[in-house]
Design a protein around this motif. Sequence first.
Motif, PDB file in Angstrom:
ATOM      1  N   LEU A 282      48.205  44.510  51.243  1.00 59.12           N
ATOM      2  CA  LEU A 282      49.622  44.622  51.594  1.00 59.12           C
ATOM      3  C   LEU A 282      50.095  46.071  51.526  1.00 59.12           C
ATOM      4  N   LEU A 283      49.228  46.936  51.034  1.00 65.00           N
ATOM      5  CA  LEU A 283      49.502  48.375  50.938  1.00 65.00           C
ATOM      6  C   LEU A 283      48.772  49.121  52.041  1.00 65.00           C
ATOM      7  N   ASP A 284      49.298  50.247  52.452  1.00 63.06           N
ATOM      8  CA  ASP A 284      48.536  51.125  53.332  1.00 63.06           C
ATOM      9  C   ASP A 284      47.294  51.598  52.569  1.00 63.06           C
ATOM     10  N   ALA A 285      46.220  51.873  53.295  1.00 65.79           N
ATOM     11  CA  ALA A 285      44.914  52.141  52.692  1.00 65.79           C
ATOM     12  C   ALA A 285      44.941  53.238  51.625  1.00 65.79           C
ATOM     13  N   GLU A 286      45.738  54.278  51.850  1.00 64.19           N
ATOM     14  CA  GLU A 286      45.723  55.399  50.903  1.00 64.19           C
ATOM     15  C   GLU A 286      46.340  55.048  49.546  1.00 64.19           C
ATOM     16  N   HIS A 287      47.006  53.915  49.472  1.00 65.91           N
ATOM     17  CA  HIS A 287      47.659  53.526  48.218  1.00 65.91           C
ATOM     18  C   HIS A 287      46.855  52.507  47.415  1.00 65.91           C
ATOM     19  N   ARG A 288      45.695  52.118  47.915  1.00 63.06           N
ATOM     20  CA  ARG A 288      44.912  51.084  47.244  1.00 63.06           C
ATOM     21  C   ARG A 288      44.048  51.658  46.125  1.00 63.06           C
ATOM     22  N   ASN A 289      43.942  50.899  45.027  1.00 61.49           N
ATOM     23  CA  ASN A 289      43.112  51.327  43.896  1.00 61.49           C
ATOM     24  C   ASN A 289      41.621  51.216  44.198  1.00 61.49           C
ATOM     25  N   TYR A 290      41.256  50.183  44.960  1.00 58.98           N
ATOM     26  CA  TYR A 290      39.844  49.839  45.089  1.00 58.98           C
ATOM     27  C   TYR A 290      39.461  49.633  46.551  1.00 58.98           C
ATOM     28  N   SER A 291      38.266  50.082  46.889  1.00 60.79           N
ATOM     29  CA  SER A 291      37.771  49.996  48.263  1.00 60.79           C
ATOM     30  C   SER A 291      37.139  48.635  48.523  1.00 60.79           C
TER      31      SER A 291
END
Length: 489
Positions: A282-291
């Motif tokens: 639900l977040l844009d990719a740059e804001h995610r903790n984990y890949s």
Amino acid sequence: MTKTIAIIGSGFSSLAASCYLAQQGHKVTVYEKNETIGGRARQLKQEGFTFDMGPSWYWMPDVFERFFNDFDKKSADYYELIKLNPAYRVYFGVNDFVSIFDNLEEIKTTFESIEKGSGKKLENFINQAKSNYDVAIKDLVYRPGVSPLELITPETALKLNQFFGTVSNDIRKKFKNQRLIQILEFPVLFLGAKPTKTPSFYNFMNYADFGLGTWHPKTGMFDVVRGMEKLATELGVTIKTNSVIEKIIVEQKTATAIVIGGKVIKADIILSGADYHHSETLLDAEHRNYSEKYWDSRVFAPSSLLFYVGFDKKIENISHHALFFDVDFDQHASDIYDKPKWPEAPLFYANFPSKTDTTAAPDGMESGFFLIPLAPGIDDSEDLREEYFDKIITRFEELTQQKIKNNIIFKKSFCKNDFVADYNAYKGNAYGMANTLLQTAFLRPKLKSKKVKNLYFTGQLTVPGPGVPPALISGKLVAELIKKSIRTQ
């Protein structure tokens, strides 16, 4: 300082967190995508039958009591508990089962009758398990998984070796009878990993089983959901269903709003109790903790094939909870964790709530819940579901010496595809992320976002882990982190 807090999902961890955050004085709203609350613990009512759709074992009553005590309440203020006796049966062959009773003395007698000398060994084993339980459940699991130093206490220092042995090895050193071994290995399956991969310290689950017993809320696990909902609303929490979250909005590295039906809903703090992996999408990719690579590398607890079945007669030779271990335990575990595939001969679990709760089925009838553990991410189709239902019902008839197939008047299945559709569960997992050594405490996904301010997570993919009692604890832990963060702002 009062904050507006938006909570995504209404499972146990979300409801628990909502209560703690409302108690702190915040304006809390819970948003649930489905029509009813409870997450995996939803309830199904159909044709006069009632089923808990997910969790059906009430273990660790002290954790539930501690939750309600935090609000100067008792669980009895919200629901009634019944202690089951027998707690459950384990079936190994035709009319061949072991009953686990509701007290350790009778269980010791049962063990002794199967393997000479095992009664005393069991007493010693459970005493150690109780010691671990006291350290873990009364202390360690109430730590937020922020630092490895949380695990270092005078008590854990004495138990360090137990983090490097396994539950399976410990049990097999003490007991030789294969039945007893399987019974003792069963409780750690609630942690989502094979006994051969679960650290010895987690034998505290055996104390939860034999020491504290198996309970049943009077009309099912949904009683607990209703109780928590009532407490939450008493504290001022607002709960909104049919609210699918489309996006978490981040501005200047701070979570500021959620989007539902195209409408932007502002919030000072956003907490997601939904599937952690899904929440990050639900977040844009740059804001995610984990890949995606990270998630793919994790050991996940099983998915499940579930059946909710209504029978037009009473079922005989069965207890409220029953485990069917008449096939190769190790092979089924391998089919889940080592080489994922549909098991040829699956172990399964059956639960007949109407044995205890007369409201679960019409008079003279029976409600049955059947579960087959499966590898997450496995293929799922109606044909496979029907094939496996026939397998387990055929075995059930043989093992309990009765015919029941022609007495089925209602049946609904639920499997991997449904876990994805209804709960956004990663790979359709049913229980979250397994509690292996490298996925314990600070090594699990974090409660607090590392990249986005005012964004938090709770539930079975973060600390302390899978299961209903850990979910209650997870809600408390994240609420305490939020409280601490607000104080320092």
